[in-house]
Scaffold this motif. Structure first.
Motif, short mmCIF file in Angstrom:
data_model
loop_
_atom_site.label_atom_id
_atom_site.label_comp_id
_atom_site.label_asym_id
_atom_site.label_seq_id
_atom_site.Cartn_x
_atom_site.Cartn_y
_atom_site.Cartn_z
N LYS A 178 0.83 -1.20 0.00
CA LYS A 178 0.00 0.00 0.00
C LYS A 178 0.87 1.25 0.00
CE LYS A 178 -3.71 2.26 2.59
NZ LYS A 178 -4.57 2.18 3.81
N LEU A 179 1.98 1.19 0.71
CA LEU A 179 2.91 2.32 0.79
C LEU A 179 3.54 2.60 -0.58
CD1 LEU A 179 4.54 4.42 2.40
CD2 LEU A 179 6.21 2.60 2.88
N ALA A 180 3.96 1.54 -1.26
CA ALA A 180 4.58 1.69 -2.59
C ALA A 180 3.59 2.31 -3.57
CB ALA A 180 5.06 0.34 -3.10
N HIS A 181 2.35 1.86 -3.51
CA HIS A 181 1.32 2.41 -4.40
C HIS A 181 1.08 3.88 -4.12
CE1 HIS A 181 -2.31 2.48 -6.88
NE2 HIS A 181 -2.94 3.08 -5.85
N ALA A 182 1.06 4.24 -2.83
CA ALA A 182 0.81 5.63 -2.44
C ALA A 182 1.96 6.53 -2.88
CB ALA A 182 0.61 5.72 -0.93
N ILE A 183 3.20 6.03 -2.75
CA ILE A 183 4.37 6.84 -3.16
C ILE A 183 4.35 7.06 -4.68
CG2 ILE A 183 6.88 6.82 -3.39
CD1 ILE A 183 7.01 5.47 -0.67
N GLY A 184 3.99 5.99 -5.40
CA GLY A 184 3.88 6.12 -6.86
C GLY A 184 2.85 7.16 -7.25
N GLY A 185 1.70 7.13 -6.56
CA GLY A 185 0.65 8.09 -6.85
C GLY A 185 1.04 9.51 -6.51
N ALA A 186 1.93 9.66 -5.51
CA ALA A 186 2.35 11.00 -5.09
C ALA A 186 3.06 11.73 -6.22
CB ALA A 186 3.27 10.89 -3.87
N PHE A 187 3.78 10.99 -7.05
CA PHE A 187 4.54 11.63 -8.12
C PHE A 187 3.71 11.93 -9.37
CE2 PHE A 187 7.93 9.79 -5.55
CZ PHE A 187 8.80 10.88 -5.47
N ILE A 188 2.44 11.52 -9.37
CA ILE A 188 1.57 11.87 -10.50
C ILE A 188 1.39 13.38 -10.56
CG2 ILE A 188 -0.78 11.69 -11.40
CD1 ILE A 188 0.92 9.21 -11.82
N ALA A 189 1.36 14.04 -9.40
CA ALA A 189 1.24 15.50 -9.39
C ALA A 189 2.43 16.14 -10.09
CB ALA A 189 1.13 16.01 -7.94
N THR A 190 3.62 15.58 -9.91
CA THR A 190 4.81 16.10 -10.58
C THR A 190 4.68 15.94 -12.09
OG1 THR A 190 6.15 15.47 -8.67
CG2 THR A 190 7.32 15.97 -10.70
N ILE A 191 4.19 14.77 -12.52
CA ILE A 191 3.99 14.54 -13.95
C ILE A 191 3.00 15.55 -14.52
CG2 ILE A 191 3.05 12.93 -15.65
CD1 ILE A 191 4.10 10.65 -13.94
N VAL A 192 1.87 15.74 -13.83
CA VAL A 192 0.85 16.66 -14.31
C VAL A 192 1.40 18.09 -14.35
CG1 VAL A 192 -1.43 17.65 -13.83
CG2 VAL A 192 -1.04 15.22 -13.48
N GLY A 193 2.17 18.46 -13.32
CA GLY A 193 2.73 19.81 -13.28
C GLY A 193 3.70 20.07 -14.42
N ILE A 194 4.60 19.13 -14.66
CA ILE A 194 5.58 19.29 -15.74
C ILE A 194 4.90 19.24 -17.10
CG2 ILE A 194 7.57 18.23 -16.86
CD1 ILE A 194 8.49 17.32 -14.07
#
Length: 266
Positions: A178-194
């Motif tokens: 669950k932690l790995a999935h959450a960390i992966g999802g956290a970086f989606i904001a970076t993708i969207v921002g860039i």
């Protein structure tokens, strides 16, 4: 329709989706709503803070411009038009152009034509038209600046979104999966921002600047053409003067058109 804008959007979205697929990243992760809330609403908030509402409210109109280009007379058509008017003026005088004024669709050109027909001084006509051009440039720059600033804010907000996601992920470390999935999802904001910053907002700003440059060149041609007609120069002189605004291919096209026209008259 501005086809390059449509193609750019298609290529941009295909790139991010295909890239994630090739890397084995789950495409479902792109559906994280929190990332879009932080980036899109955060960027909008920054824009409202940075610009007066009188400028921000024009954003929908600016979006329309990049998809549907404003109809403008082409440079070659403009030269042919001025050559025709110069020929009429030399034969019959400036007042003979009154019948042509109502046929002119462009407001800038129509106003300029009325000024020279009314007998205004050349310096006055030039000053009024150039002030109009400068005011137009300022408006265009303000519109492009909104998107260039959005392009600067969005990637930084992506980092903010990633930090918020990591805080949420690390707040519950009971399950590693669950932690790995959450960390992966956290970086989606970076993708969207860039992505929004460098594939949408900055390119839109650049396109608005390029479209503005093309429109201003047309306006400058109109000023030179109107003043040349007011001076009573020949059609050949107007052709030579305005042809400096053309690319070599456009000059060749104009020469071919004039040659064909001469053959028809013969």
């Amino acid at each position: 329709m501005e086809i390059s804008t449509i193609l750019g959007l298609i290529f941009g979205f295909v790139t991010i989706v295909w890239g994630m697929f090739l890397k084995g990243a789950p495409l479902a992760a792109l559906g994280a709503p929190a990332a879009y809330v932080i980036i899109l609403l955060g960027t909008a908030a920054s824009i409202f803070m940075a610009f007066p509402f009188s400028e921000v409210k024009k954003v929908p109109k600016l979006f329309k411009i990049i998809f549907v280009r404003k109809k403008m007379v082409s440079k070659t058509e403009l030269i042919s038009m001025f050559m025709e008017w110069a020929s009429i003026t030399r034969r019959e005088g400036l007042l003979a152009l009154e019948s042509k004024v109502d046929e002119i669709e462009d407001n800038f050109l129509r106003n300029g034509m009325r000024m020279i027909i009314d007998g205004n001084d050349q310096e006055f006509v030039r000053d009024v038209l150039m002030e109009d051009i400068h005011a137009t440039e300022d408006r265009h720059k303000a519109g492009a600046l909104i998107f260039s600033q959005a392009g600067m804010y969005a990637p930084t907000l992506g980092v903010l979104g990633a930090v918020i996601g990591l805080i949420a992920a690390l707040s519950d470390m009971s399950a590693v999966e669950k932690l790995a999935h959450a960390i992966g999802g956290a970086f989606i904001a970076t993708i969207v921002g860039i992505f929004t910053g460098y594939v949408l907002w900055h390119p839109i700003s650049t396109k608005l600047k390029r479209l503005s440059k093309g429109e201003i060149e047309i306006r400058l041609m109109m000023v030179e053409g109107l003043l040349s007609i007011q001076s009573g120069v020949s059609t050949i002189a107007i052709n030579q003067k305005l042809s400096v605004f053309l690319t070599p291919s456009e000059r060749a096209k104009l020469s071919d058109k004039e040659g064909a026209s001469s053959e028809q008259k013969d």
